[in-house]
Write a protein that holds these residues in place. Sequence first.
Motif, PDB file in Angstrom:
ATOM      1  N   PHE A  79      -4.889 -24.789  87.795  1.00  0.00           N
ATOM      2  CA  PHE A  79      -4.172 -23.619  87.287  1.00  0.00           C
ATOM      3  C   PHE A  79      -4.985 -22.349  87.513  1.00  0.00           C
ATOM      4  CE2 PHE A  79      -2.493 -20.672  84.129  1.00  0.00           C
ATOM      5  CZ  PHE A  79      -1.133 -20.894  84.201  1.00  0.00           C
ATOM      6  N   GLY A  80      -6.321 -22.511  87.592  1.00  0.00           N
ATOM      7  CA  GLY A  80      -7.192 -21.359  87.787  1.00  0.00           C
ATOM      8  C   GLY A  80      -7.952 -21.453  89.103  1.00  0.00           C
ATOM      9  N   TRP A  81      -9.274 -21.576  88.997  1.00  0.00           N
ATOM     10  CA  TRP A  81     -10.100 -21.562  90.195  1.00  0.00           C
ATOM     11  C   TRP A  81     -10.191 -22.926  90.856  1.00  0.00           C
ATOM     12  CZ3 TRP A  81     -12.411 -17.576  92.793  1.00  0.00           C
ATOM     13  CH2 TRP A  81     -13.309 -17.935  93.796  1.00  0.00           C
ATOM     14  N   ASN A 277      -6.192 -11.209  88.185  1.00  0.00           N
ATOM     15  CA  ASN A 277      -7.103 -12.256  87.744  1.00  0.00           C
ATOM     16  C   ASN A 277      -6.319 -13.413  87.138  1.00  0.00           C
ATOM     17  OD1 ASN A 277      -9.167 -13.866  86.794  1.00  0.00           O
ATOM     18  ND2 ASN A 277      -9.422 -12.697  84.913  1.00  0.00           N
ATOM     19  N   ASN A 278      -6.070 -14.418  87.923  1.00  0.00           N
ATOM     20  CA  ASN A 278      -5.506 -15.655  87.377  1.00  0.00           C
ATOM     21  C   ASN A 278      -6.398 -16.826  87.786  1.00  0.00           C
ATOM     22  OD1 ASN A 278      -4.929 -15.944  90.061  1.00  0.00           O
ATOM     23  ND2 ASN A 278      -2.703 -15.944  89.837  1.00  0.00           N
ATOM     24  N   MET A 279      -7.700 -16.545  87.843  1.00  0.00           N
ATOM     25  CA  MET A 279      -8.658 -17.565  88.293  1.00  0.00           C
ATOM     26  C   MET A 279      -9.733 -17.862  87.261  1.00  0.00           C
ATOM     27  SD  MET A 279      -9.246 -16.259  92.220  1.00  0.00           S
ATOM     28  CE  MET A 279      -9.695 -14.593  91.730  1.00  0.00           C
ATOM     29  N   PHE A 280     -10.121 -16.881  86.444  1.00  0.00           N
ATOM     30  CA  PHE A 280     -11.245 -17.023  85.525  1.00  0.00           C
ATOM     31  C   PHE A 280     -10.730 -17.044  84.093  1.00  0.00           C
ATOM     32  CE2 PHE A 280     -12.908 -14.137  89.018  1.00  0.00           C
ATOM     33  CZ  PHE A 280     -13.323 -15.193  89.819  1.00  0.00           C
ATOM     34  N   LEU A 281     -10.961 -18.139  83.395  1.00  0.00           N
ATOM     35  CA  LEU A 281     -10.390 -18.321  82.066  1.00  0.00           C
ATOM     36  C   LEU A 281     -11.451 -18.364  80.971  1.00  0.00           C
ATOM     37  CD1 LEU A 281      -8.382 -20.254  84.133  1.00  0.00           C
ATOM     38  CD2 LEU A 281      -7.082 -20.069  82.015  1.00  0.00           C
ATOM     39  N   ALA A 282     -10.997 -18.137  79.739  1.00  0.00           N
ATOM     40  CA  ALA A 282     -11.883 -18.196  78.578  1.00  0.00           C
ATOM     41  C   ALA A 282     -12.360 -19.627  78.380  1.00  0.00           C
ATOM     42  CB  ALA A 282     -11.143 -17.715  77.338  1.00  0.00           C
ATOM     43  N   ASN A 283     -13.653 -19.767  78.172  1.00  0.00           N
ATOM     44  CA  ASN A 283     -14.216 -21.087  77.918  1.00  0.00           C
ATOM     45  C   ASN A 283     -14.285 -21.328  76.410  1.00  0.00           C
ATOM     46  OD1 ASN A 283     -16.054 -23.414  77.744  1.00  0.00           O
ATOM     47  ND2 ASN A 283     -16.491 -22.980  79.891  1.00  0.00           N
ATOM     48  N   TYR A 310      -4.737 -16.086  71.701  1.00  0.00           N
ATOM     49  CA  TYR A 310      -5.978 -16.299  72.450  1.00  0.00           C
ATOM     50  C   TYR A 310      -6.368 -17.768  72.348  1.00  0.00           C
ATOM     51  CZ  TYR A 310      -6.489 -11.223  72.600  1.00  0.00           C
ATOM     52  OH  TYR A 310      -6.294  -9.877  72.830  1.00  0.00           O
ATOM     53  N   ARG A 311      -6.643 -18.372  73.497  1.00  0.00           N
ATOM     54  CA  ARG A 311      -6.994 -19.788  73.493  1.00  0.00           C
ATOM     55  C   ARG A 311      -7.903 -20.074  74.686  1.00  0.00           C
ATOM     56  NH1 ARG A 311      -2.342 -24.271  73.946  1.00  0.00           N
ATOM     57  NH2 ARG A 311      -2.523 -23.740  76.162  1.00  0.00           N
ATOM     58  N   GLY A 312      -8.920 -20.887  74.460  1.00  0.00           N
ATOM     59  CA  GLY A 312      -9.865 -21.218  75.506  1.00  0.00           C
ATOM     60  C   GLY A 312      -9.570 -22.549  76.155  1.00  0.00           C
ATOM     61  N   VAL A 313     -10.269 -22.803  77.252  1.00  0.00           N
ATOM     62  CA  VAL A 313     -10.119 -24.031  78.027  1.00  0.00           C
ATOM     63  C   VAL A 313     -11.441 -24.772  78.004  1.00  0.00           C
ATOM     64  CG1 VAL A 313      -9.477 -24.981  80.273  1.00  0.00           C
ATOM     65  CG2 VAL A 313      -8.495 -22.816  79.510  1.00  0.00           C
ATOM     66  N   GLY A 314     -11.387 -26.074  77.896  1.00  0.00           N
ATOM     67  CA  GLY A 314     -12.601 -26.878  77.904  1.00  0.00           C
ATOM     68  C   GLY A 314     -13.133 -27.085  79.307  1.00  0.00           C
ATOM     69  N   ASP A 320      -3.014 -23.898  81.196  1.00  0.00           N
ATOM     70  CA  ASP A 320      -1.597 -23.570  81.348  1.00  0.00           C
ATOM     71  C   ASP A 320      -1.402 -22.095  81.026  1.00  0.00           C
ATOM     72  OD1 ASP A 320      -1.257 -23.208  78.525  1.00  0.00           O
ATOM     73  OD2 ASP A 320      -0.934 -25.358  78.275  1.00  0.00           O
ATOM     74  N   GLU A 321      -0.154 -21.651  81.029  1.00  0.00           N
ATOM     75  CA  GLU A 321       0.115 -20.217  80.912  1.00  0.00           C
ATOM     76  C   GLU A 321      -0.253 -19.645  79.545  1.00  0.00           C
ATOM     77  OE1 GLU A 321       3.764 -22.499  79.710  1.00  0.00           O
ATOM     78  OE2 GLU A 321       2.355 -22.532  81.395  1.00  0.00           O
TER      79      GLU A 321
END
Length: 484
Positions: A79-81, A277-283, A310-314, A320-321
């Motif tokens: 979904f991102g990088w 920027n749809n490549m770098f997500l909150a960790n 606001y929600r991060g990714v592991g 997802d969106e």
Amino acid sequence: MKLFKQKIFTYSLTAALLVMGVGCKKYLDINTDPTKATKVEPKLLFGYAITAYSETRCSGDGWLPLAFMSQAIATGGSFGWGQINDYDISTYSLGNVWKGYYNTSGNNLQLAIKTALSSTPVNNNAIAQCKIVLAELVYEATTLYGDVPYSEAWNANFPYPHYDKQKDVLENVIKLLDEAVAQFDESQPNLIIKDYDLFYNGDIAKWKKLATSLKFRTLMLMVDADPSKAAAIGTLLAKPEAMIASAAEAWKFPYGKDAARNNPKYRLINELNGGENNMFLANKAVIDYMLPKNDPRIPQYFEPGADGQYRGVGTDQEADENDSYISSYLQRADAPDLLCSYQEILFLQAEAYARGLGVTKDLAKAQTLYKQALTTAMTFYEADPADIQTYMSSQLADLTTIADPVAEIHLQQWIDLMDRPLEGFTQWRRSGPDGQEVPALTVPPQAPSGGLIRRWGFAPDEISANINIPKPAPLYSDKMWFDL
């Protein structure tokens, strides 16, 4: 030299040398090429060195792999990088960052020092400026690669320089900084790099404060492995005014909104993805510590997901969106490259008092510095002032009462350094013994066996070219001297 400031990223050292020209009488010298300079001014070499240095720090070679591997930001999977956080560091990154420290920036600083030494009178101020930047290059090189060449580096007599032990490298960092402070000559203010000094415009007082701050930071890195450094830490704490003492004194490389001066992170998004920027997500390793306290930096660091939350990714998790991306604010065209901040020094001072490093342990003093550091950090990232005040009155941790005040300081150091992944990676490693670092990170599922990453491998070109490279080469999970 306004041209340099306006065309900072299209600046060509070769072109600059040609522009300098030579005197008319040189046209009469049969064996002299009138189109080539016979001497390069230190400021040209210095300007080229610092520009190349910051470009690498903020680029796809420096910032991007460090941010993913240290878990400062998340890839978001397909979904991102993609899967780039599993410690498979590109050979281009390994090599280009190494060359920056030694060939590009490091070598030009050495040439600038040599030129300033040969001038009449000797330009001690320019030499001091170059030594401070060189000290930072060496510091970064050893915190990233471990044992690195220093005593035989940049010396034609040693085509295959030996690798110095990390402790010795860091001792030499301190030596360089001490030399620089002593070498500044305020009686010759005209003998300093000013127009090409994009940091402090030749302000000797600010350069001295920077050198002292970098020395303090280096001592704080070393003290766990070498407790004798506590005495020197105490000496510096006795005169905090000698260090960076305001946000205005922070060490940063400026970028601008015109295309020639854009921050490389902004250019990376523009070139790879048309500015979106749809490549770098909150960790989750960052944002999950901020959400419960409604940290005012959240909207500065992140964009809300499609659901407005606001929600991060592991680590290695498919996004997802509804997951949050890194904000356009952090990756704006004129975002500066922050090299050493006021809040960074305040957090380290708070830590020293909380631990009793060279001073009597004083949690009340640590609390004052900690609050000041956090306020400064939030203000630097332009968080809402009212939200900052609310946080300080209702969410600020009380170091005098909580169970582990040092861990709390380390957590805020980590959050503050999210957009500075090299510094964040170093901070995480020094925050505790194996398994007790702050925050607790997990190994990416697709990473090779061996534990969490602790270093970069040596550059491939260096491995093939230098017969004195350490053997066997350290593994990515091998600890460094400072990392207990």
